[in-house]
Design a protein around this motif. Structure first.
Motif, mmCIF file in Angstrom:
data_model
loop_
_atom_site.group_PDB
_atom_site.id
_atom_site.type_symbol
_atom_site.label_atom_id
_atom_site.label_comp_id
_atom_site.label_asym_id
_atom_site.label_seq_id
_atom_site.Cartn_x
_atom_site.Cartn_y
_atom_site.Cartn_z
ATOM 1 N N PRO A 182 -7.658 -11.341 -43.606
ATOM 2 C CA PRO A 182 -8.525 -11.358 -42.599
ATOM 3 C C PRO A 182 -9.948 -10.629 -42.867
ATOM 4 N N PHE A 183 -10.874 -11.291 -42.548
ATOM 5 C CA PHE A 183 -12.359 -10.780 -43.119
ATOM 6 C C PHE A 183 -12.298 -10.645 -44.323
ATOM 7 N N GLY A 184 -11.431 -11.176 -45.515
ATOM 8 C CA GLY A 184 -11.563 -11.243 -46.603
ATOM 9 C C GLY A 184 -11.565 -9.756 -47.310
ATOM 10 N N THR A 185 -10.793 -8.778 -46.554
ATOM 11 C CA THR A 185 -10.944 -7.332 -47.151
ATOM 12 C C THR A 185 -9.767 -6.529 -46.515
ATOM 13 N N LEU A 186 -9.634 -5.268 -46.832
ATOM 14 C CA LEU A 186 -8.492 -4.479 -46.551
ATOM 15 C C LEU A 186 -8.935 -3.358 -45.988
ATOM 16 N N PRO A 187 -8.230 -2.479 -44.967
ATOM 17 C CA PRO A 187 -8.957 -1.528 -44.514
ATOM 18 C C PRO A 187 -9.585 -0.371 -45.217
ATOM 19 N N ASP A 188 -8.839 0.024 -46.424
ATOM 20 C CA ASP A 188 -9.265 1.252 -47.253
ATOM 21 C C ASP A 188 -10.456 0.646 -48.063
ATOM 22 N N ILE A 189 -10.691 -0.666 -48.159
ATOM 23 C CA ILE A 189 -11.977 -1.061 -48.882
ATOM 24 C C ILE A 189 -13.204 -0.904 -47.929
ATOM 25 N N GLU A 190 -12.805 -1.345 -46.602
ATOM 26 C CA GLU A 190 -13.766 -1.167 -45.467
ATOM 27 C C GLU A 190 -14.226 0.303 -45.535
ATOM 28 N N SER A 191 -13.318 1.025 -45.597
ATOM 29 C CA SER A 191 -13.539 2.621 -45.245
ATOM 30 C C SER A 191 -14.607 2.978 -46.722
ATOM 31 N N LEU A 192 -14.331 2.721 -47.710
ATOM 32 C CA LEU A 192 -14.985 3.177 -48.833
ATOM 33 C C LEU A 192 -16.363 2.615 -48.556
ATOM 34 N N HIS A 193 -16.529 1.362 -48.199
ATOM 35 C CA HIS A 193 -18.115 0.896 -48.149
ATOM 36 C C HIS A 193 -18.729 1.635 -46.987
ATOM 37 N N GLU A 194 -17.984 2.052 -46.055
ATOM 38 C CA GLU A 194 -18.759 3.009 -45.006
ATOM 39 C C GLU A 194 -19.045 4.173 -45.417
ATOM 40 N N ALA A 195 -18.149 4.821 -46.451
ATOM 41 C CA ALA A 195 -18.511 6.027 -46.873
ATOM 42 C C ALA A 195 -19.527 5.865 -47.979
ATOM 43 N N LEU A 196 -19.696 4.987 -48.729
ATOM 44 C CA LEU A 196 -20.825 4.681 -49.740
ATOM 45 C C LEU A 196 -22.108 4.646 -48.902
ATOM 46 N N HIS A 197 -22.097 3.983 -47.896
ATOM 47 C CA HIS A 197 -23.312 3.807 -47.039
ATOM 48 C C HIS A 197 -23.908 5.037 -46.389
ATOM 49 N N PHE A 198 -22.872 5.855 -45.938
ATOM 50 C CA PHE A 198 -23.281 7.091 -45.422
ATOM 51 C C PHE A 198 -23.950 7.867 -46.539
ATOM 52 N N LEU A 199 -23.218 8.090 -47.668
ATOM 53 C CA LEU A 199 -23.504 8.996 -48.681
ATOM 54 C C LEU A 199 -24.983 8.588 -49.275
ATOM 55 N N LYS A 200 -25.350 7.143 -49.152
ATOM 56 C CA LYS A 200 -26.669 6.750 -49.662
ATOM 57 C C LYS A 200 -27.687 7.319 -48.882
ATOM 58 N N LYS A 201 -27.178 7.163 -47.512
ATOM 59 C CA LYS A 201 -28.516 7.778 -46.414
ATOM 60 C C LYS A 201 -28.583 9.268 -46.487
ATOM 61 N N LYS A 202 -27.212 10.162 -46.732
ATOM 62 C CA LYS A 202 -27.476 11.479 -46.602
ATOM 63 C C LYS A 202 -27.641 12.515 -47.710
ATOM 64 N N ASN A 203 -27.206 11.796 -48.946
ATOM 65 C CA ASN A 203 -27.456 12.505 -50.203
ATOM 66 C C ASN A 203 -28.921 13.054 -50.056
ATOM 67 N N ASN A 204 -29.342 14.222 -50.530
ATOM 68 C CA ASN A 204 -30.561 14.828 -50.952
ATOM 69 C C ASN A 204 -31.483 14.954 -49.575
ATOM 70 N N LYS A 205 -30.639 14.911 -48.409
ATOM 71 C CA LYS A 205 -31.200 15.377 -46.959
ATOM 72 C C LYS A 205 -31.223 16.914 -46.980
#
Length: 512
Positions: A182-205
């Protein structure tokens, strides 16, 4: 008293120097918690495990080789870790209460960082979902923004596992093709992508962050990309030598692994209740899938770590262990070391450039005060009072900072775990009894040489312990029996040793 004050001053001085060495700017914190992960990791001397990314983190971290949980069940373990309070203080042994409303408004680890200037965020399974975290992952107390949960996790127990005849089932063993999920993914893959998105915004802040990422695997069902099976050919999977129930194990101590038996593919095996056994072929497949799930998570963690900046303290931990056929048991739900010992890594920028092994006994309640000391976001946490009435910020653990710094003290002489049972014999609800059905508590203490356990009467109305009403005792000597296969309780030649261990167990964690 003077010696205690002097020790505190020395430890506090060490921590102060520690933080000064680590960085000038306030450290970010990445907290990684993995569901049901035992030390099945290469850097913890597991020869079967393929975990290059966790091993790489270990190569520049403090590696705590003897870290123990307070209860081998998700919600009690996580709430204990995140509040630095033990299950008896939280009065939480199942999944069905929220400590803020039933016991006390205790401060959590992420809440303390939030209240001291950090942006805190939860991704995946950090707190256990449901009533145990108020159906909100303890938001907004603990988190600066609403916690993230993968949308595909609603299918985690769905009939999406392919059987040999082409039908679908809610199976234990469930390697999949990700694109067809479903959705072409798995829960832990979704969590990884969300974490990478967060870090991209928050690093060097300028505002530091406390990011908690909880990965669901290797928790059952073993649903993971099927290509990870290639790392573990079935013919290479070893079986545990101690895969039979010990003859001297008290019946109350037995974990009948009901949640394994109820999966569709396991039902077909007609495994006798409560003692089994499970066939060697089925056990090999379970071991194969546990390790494949762990390698899958290792790959995701590797991608996550690549996105972390050099100013970040990293904590990596399992919420409890998992038996893989040892003693004839599967899953957690026990006081055996397979269920209570977990991997714990702490990386501190500029300090752990190389692996530093720590063999001292530690507990997950120690993580909260340790991170306070490493970041110095506040004064060190005080020891919680005996009466457990105060809701003031405190800890029932002990900071590991001085041990990390190299303090020569021996550390704790013992660590403590516990597990509840509904009665003296294995039942269908023995693994996960709800509070009102608990009548026995297994209190377990591990020292540098022994594990001693007593299964005693427990009143869930008064929360009183009946030490004189004993349903079973266990004593293992790790110097001759590291696998905990031979229960020595009651041996006349060990009477004095058992007597002293019992006294220490009853006195509890405050006296070690």
């Amino acid at each position: 008293m003077e010696n205690k004050i002097l020790k505190w001053m020395v430890d506090y001085f060490c921590v102060s120097v520690f933080v000064e060495i680590c960085s000038v700017a306030q450290n970010n914190v990445l907290f990684i918690i993995v569901d049901d992960l035992k030390p099945a990791i290469g850097s913890f001397k597991d020869k079967l495990a393929v975990t290059p990314n966790i091993d790489k983190l270990a190569s520049k971290s403090f590696v705590f080789e003897n870290a123990f949980v307070q209860q081998a069940l998700c919600a009690p373990s996580r709430n204990s870790l995140l509040t630095s309070r033990r299950p008896d203080s939280l009065r939480l042994y199942d999944f069905h209460s929220y400590w803020r409303t039933t016991v006390g408004n205790y401060t959590t680890l992420p809440q303390h960082f939030k209240e001291n200037g950090y942006h805190t965020h939860s991704i995946g399974k950090v707190f256990h979902p449901g009533i145990t975290s108020n159906f909100s992952d303890d938001f907004p107390y603990s988190w600066s923004q609403r916690p993230f949960h993968p949308k595909s996790e609603i299918y985690k127990n769905a009939k999406l596992c392919q059987n040999e005849d082409g039908s679908l089932g809610a199976n234990l063993i469930c390697p999949v093709i990700v694109n067809f999920q479903p959705f072409g993914t798995l829960p832990d893959i979704e969590s990884l992508h969300e974490a990478l998105h967060f870090l991209k915004k928050k690093n060097n802040k300028t505002i530091p962050y406390f990011l908690a990422v909880g990965f669901q695997k290797p928790h059952i069902p073993f649903k993971f990309p099927r290509e990870y099976l290639d790392l573990y050919p079935l013919e290479n999977i070893p079986l545990p030598q101690n895969r039979w129930r010990p003859a001297t194990l008290p019946e109350v101590a037995w974990n009948p692994w009901v949640d394994i038996r109820t999966r569709d593919d396991m039902k077909d095996l007609n495994i006798p209740f409560p003692y089994g056994p499970i066939s060697d072929d089925a056990l090999k497949k379970i071991i194969q899938c546990y390790y494949a799930s762990t390698s899958y998570i290792d790959y995701l963690i590797g991608q996550l770590l690549e996105a972390v900046d050099n100013n970040t303290i990293i904590v990596f931990v399992g919420d409890h262990g998992w038996s893989l056929g040892e003693h004839g048991e599967l899953a957690k739900y026990s006081n055996f070391e397979e269920a209570t010992r977990v991997p714990l890594l702490i990386h501190v920028p500029n300090l752990t450039k190389n692996k530093k092994k720590i063999t001292k006994l530690v507990e997950l309640v120690d993580i909260f005060p340790t991170l306070v000391d490493l970041t110095q976001i506040s004064k060190p946490l005080s020891l919680c009072p005996v009466d457990n009435e105060s809701t003031a910020l405190c800890s029932e653990g002990r900071s590991l900072a001085s041990a990390m710094w190299g303090n020569a003290s021996k550390g704790k002489s013992a660590v403590f775990s516990q597990y509840p049972r509904p009665g003296p014999y294995p039942e269908l609800n023995s693994d996960k009894p709800i509070l009102k059905n608990i009548s026995i508590m297994g209190y377990s203490m591990t020292t540098r040489r022994y594990r001693y356990t007593e299964w005693v009467g427990f009143n869930t109305s008064t929360f009183n312990i009946s030490w004189n009403k004993c349903y079973g005792k266990e004593l293992y000597d790790h110097s001759i029996d590291p696998g905990e296969n031979m229960n020595l309780a009651g041996r006349p030649e060990l009477h004095e040793i058992q007597k002293n261990l019992r006294k220490k167990l009853i006195l509890g964690w405050r006296h070690v």
